[in-house]
Design an enzyme around this catalytic site. Structure first.
Site, mmCIF file in Angstrom:
data_model
loop_
_atom_site.group_PDB
_atom_site.id
_atom_site.type_symbol
_atom_site.label_atom_id
_atom_site.label_comp_id
_atom_site.label_asym_id
_atom_site.label_seq_id
_atom_site.Cartn_x
_atom_site.Cartn_y
_atom_site.Cartn_z
ATOM 1 C CG ASP A 49 69.933 2.492 -40.279
ATOM 2 O OD1 ASP A 49 70.673 2.640 -41.270
ATOM 3 O OD2 ASP A 49 69.845 3.335 -39.362
ATOM 4 C CE1 TYR A 54 71.440 6.576 -34.525
ATOM 5 C CE2 TYR A 54 70.704 4.461 -35.374
ATOM 6 C CZ TYR A 54 70.875 5.824 -35.532
ATOM 7 O OH TYR A 54 70.465 6.417 -36.702
ATOM 8 C CE LYS A 83 72.649 5.420 -40.079
ATOM 9 N NZ LYS A 83 71.907 4.884 -38.922
ATOM 10 C CG HIS A 116 75.532 9.240 -38.175
ATOM 11 N ND1 HIS A 116 75.387 8.397 -37.106
ATOM 12 C CD2 HIS A 116 74.291 9.688 -38.427
ATOM 13 C CE1 HIS A 116 74.122 8.339 -36.746
ATOM 14 N NE2 HIS A 116 73.430 9.121 -37.540
HETATM 15 N N1 LIG Z 1 71.212 8.923 -40.434
HETATM 16 C C1 LIG Z 1 70.647 9.657 -39.504
HETATM 17 O O1 LIG Z 1 71.117 10.757 -39.164
HETATM 18 C C2 LIG Z 1 69.408 9.164 -38.850
HETATM 19 C C3 LIG Z 1 68.665 10.017 -38.031
HETATM 20 C C4 LIG Z 1 67.481 9.541 -37.451
HETATM 21 C C5 LIG Z 1 67.086 8.239 -37.709
HETATM 22 N N2 LIG Z 1 67.842 7.411 -38.506
HETATM 23 C C6 LIG Z 1 67.440 6.006 -38.776
HETATM 24 O O2 LIG Z 1 66.113 5.997 -39.303
HETATM 25 C C7 LIG Z 1 65.283 5.157 -38.474
HETATM 26 C C8 LIG Z 1 63.852 5.639 -38.460
HETATM 27 O O3 LIG Z 1 63.762 6.963 -38.027
HETATM 28 P P1 LIG Z 1 63.190 7.389 -36.572
HETATM 29 O O4 LIG Z 1 63.386 6.284 -35.611
HETATM 30 O O5 LIG Z 1 63.836 8.694 -36.253
HETATM 31 O O6 LIG Z 1 61.677 7.716 -36.827
HETATM 32 P P2 LIG Z 1 60.402 7.038 -37.556
HETATM 33 O O7 LIG Z 1 60.730 5.676 -38.037
HETATM 34 O O8 LIG Z 1 59.891 8.055 -38.506
HETATM 35 O O9 LIG Z 1 59.349 6.978 -36.374
HETATM 36 C C9 LIG Z 1 59.550 6.190 -35.252
HETATM 37 C C10 LIG Z 1 58.512 6.568 -34.206
HETATM 38 O O10 LIG Z 1 57.197 6.283 -34.694
HETATM 39 C C11 LIG Z 1 56.573 5.299 -33.867
HETATM 40 N N3 LIG Z 1 55.899 4.365 -34.787
HETATM 41 C C12 LIG Z 1 56.473 3.445 -35.594
HETATM 42 N N4 LIG Z 1 55.550 2.806 -36.329
HETATM 43 C C13 LIG Z 1 54.354 3.325 -35.985
HETATM 44 C C14 LIG Z 1 53.026 3.060 -36.386
HETATM 45 N N5 LIG Z 1 52.744 2.128 -37.297
HETATM 46 N N6 LIG Z 1 52.019 3.794 -35.825
HETATM 47 C C15 LIG Z 1 52.294 4.740 -34.903
HETATM 48 N N7 LIG Z 1 53.544 5.033 -34.489
HETATM 49 C C16 LIG Z 1 54.567 4.327 -35.020
HETATM 50 C C17 LIG Z 1 57.672 4.666 -33.057
HETATM 51 O O11 LIG Z 1 57.231 4.299 -31.768
HETATM 52 P P3 LIG Z 1 57.342 2.784 -31.179
HETATM 53 O O12 LIG Z 1 58.761 2.337 -31.288
HETATM 54 O O13 LIG Z 1 56.892 2.972 -29.782
HETATM 55 O O14 LIG Z 1 56.398 1.958 -32.003
HETATM 56 C C18 LIG Z 1 58.676 5.809 -32.943
HETATM 57 O O15 LIG Z 1 58.304 6.664 -31.873
HETATM 58 C C19 LIG Z 1 65.979 5.262 -37.114
HETATM 59 O O16 LIG Z 1 65.556 4.269 -36.217
HETATM 60 C C20 LIG Z 1 67.435 5.162 -37.517
HETATM 61 O O17 LIG Z 1 67.774 3.821 -37.799
HETATM 62 C C21 LIG Z 1 68.985 7.866 -39.076
#
Ligand SMILES: NC(=O)c1ccc[n+]([C@@H]2O[C@H](COP(=O)([O-])OP(=O)(O)OC[C@H]3O[C@@H](n4cnc5c(N)ncnc54)[C@H](OP(=O)(O)O)[C@@H]3O)[C@@H](O)[C@H]2O)c1
Length: 280
Positions: A49, A54, A83, A116
Site C-alpha cells: 500500500d 508518500y 491513492k 485518499h
Molecule cells: N489512507 C490513509 O490516509 C492512510 C493514513 C496512514 C497510513 N496509511 C497506510 O496504512 C499503513 C499502516 O499505517 P501506519 O504506517 O500509519 O501505522 P502502523 O502500521 O499502525 O504502525 C507503524 C509503526 O509501528 C512500528 N511497528 C510495526 N510493527 C511493529 C511491531 N511488531 N512491534 C513494534 N512496533 C512495530 C513501525 O516501526 P518500524 O517501521 O520501525 O518497525 C511504525 O513506527 C501505512 O504505512 C499506509 O500504507 C494510510
C-alpha cells in the site's frame, strides 16, 4: 515464506485482495524502502500500500520489479494500491494523477486506486475519473479512503460504481463499529490503516494479557483481531524482524471473549486527522 499471506478476501467485483499487506507511509524513497518491500515479498507478502503523497512510488516500483525477477513472480501475483492526493481531485486531474502514479511505479495497471481523503466538493468528480479508469480496464478495483458514512451516502447518490474498498484509520482505540457495519451492508470492504495505532497500543495491559495467553506479541494480537473481523490490514514496518513477526498471525485464534475484550477498548480516539475536520 508465509503462505497464509496469499489469503484473500473477495471484493464486490470479485477481484481478490490479500487480507494482509505492507504499508509504506513515512518511508523515504531509497534503499531502506526497497529493502523493506523486497523483504516483505520474499517472506510471502503480496499486497503493498502506497500513495502519491508518500513520495515513494518510484522506490516501490523498483522493489517490485526486482522482486518479480528475483523471486520469480508474475505481476498478477502482486496486489498494488496507490491513492490520488487531494490536490489532484478533479476529473482530468485525477486521470492525470493515475498516469503519473503508474509511470513512477513502472506498472501498466494498479490493483486498487483510492481517493485518499474526502475533500468536500471534489471527491465526486474524482470518483467519475476512477469509474472511467475502471470501465476502461486500466485498474482492477477502485475505492476510497477516510470516508465516513455520510461521505459514502453522498457519493453513492451519484456513483455508477460502488467503491470496492474504504481504507480508514482502525485499531482497538478506533474500532469503527458503525462504519464497518455500514460498509458491510453496502458490500464495501473495510481496510485498516494505522492498525497498530503507529505503535501506541503496544503496552496496553489488556492486549499484553491476551498476548501472553497465546505467546504472541501485542502487534500480533491486534492484527489477528483485524483478520477475525474480516478487515484487510496493512501494518507498516521497515524492520525485517517485525515484517516477519507481524505476519505470523495465522497459527492462533482469539476466542469470542478475547475479541469482545479488544472491542471494548474502543475510545473513538484517532492518531491521524479527523476526516470531518482536516485542512490539507
Ligand atoms: N489512507 C490513509 O490516509 C492512510 C493514513 C496512514 C497510513 N496509511 C497506510 O496504512 C499503513 C499502516 O499505517 P501506519 O504506517 O500509519 O501505522 P502502523 O502500521 O499502525 O504502525 C507503524 C509503526 O509501528 C512500528 N511497528 C510495526 N510493527 C511493529 C511491531 N511488531 N512491534 C513494534 N512496533 C512495530 C513501525 O516501526 P518500524 O517501521 O520501525 O518497525 C511504525 O513506527 C501505512 O504505512 C499506509 O500504507 C494510510
Amino acid at each position: 515464506m508465509n503462505l497464509h499471506l496469499k489469503e484473500t478476501v473477495a471484493l464486490h467485483n470479485n477481484v481478490r485482495m490479500p487480507q494482509f499487506g505492507l504499508g509504506v507511509f513515512q518511508v523515504e524513497d531509497g534503499a531502506k524502502l526497497i529493502q523493506a518491500v523486497k523483504t516483505a515479498i520474499a517472506h510471502g507478502y503480496r499486497s503493498i500500500d502506497t500513495a502519491a503523497i508518500y513520495g515513494n512510488e518510484r522506490g516501490v516500483g523498483q522493489a517490485l520489479r526486482e522482486a518479480l525477477t528475483e523471486y520469480q513472480l508474475a505481476r498478477e501475483d502482486l496486489f498494488v494500491t496507490s491513492k490520488v492526493w487531494n490536490a489532484d481531485l478533479g476529473y482530468e486531474a485525477t486521470l492525470a494523477a493515475y498516469g503519473a502514479s503508474l509511470e513512477k511505479l513502472g506498472l501498466d495497471y494498479l490493483d486498487l486506486y483510492l481517493i485518499h481523503w474526502p475533500v468536500e466538493g471534489k471527491y465526486k468528480e474524482a470518483w467519475r475519473a476512477l469509474e472511467t479508469l475502471y470501465k476502461a480496464g486500466r485498474v482492477k478495483a477502485i475505492g476510497v479512503s477516510n470516508f465516513q458514512i455520510h461521505h459514502l451516502e453522498d457519493l453513492l447518490q451519484d456513483a455508477e460504481i460502488k467503491p470496492m474498498v474504504n481504507q480508514v484509520e482502525l485499531h482497538p482505540y478506533l474500532a469503527q463499529q458503525e462504519l464497518r457495519e455500514y460498509c458491510q451492508s453496502q458490500g464495501i470492504q473495510i481496510e485498516a490503516w494505522s492498525p497498530l495505532m503507529q505503535g501506541r497500543l503496544l503496552d496496553h495491559p489488556v492486549l499484553l494479557d491476551i498476548a501472553a495467553t497465546h505467546g504472541k506479541s501485542v502487534a500480533q494480537v491486534i492484527l489477528r483481531w483485524d483478520l477475525q473481523h474480516g478487515i484487510v490490514t496493512i501494518p507498516k514496518s521497515v524492520k525485517m524482524q517485525r515484517i516477519t513477526e507481524n505476519a505470523d498471525v495465522f497459527d492462533f485464534h482469539l476466542s469470542a471473549e478475547e475479541m469482545a475484550r479488544i472491542d471494548a477498548l474502543n475510545r473513538d480516539e484517532r492518531v491521524g486527522p479527523d476526516p470531518d475536520n482536516f485542512d490539507f
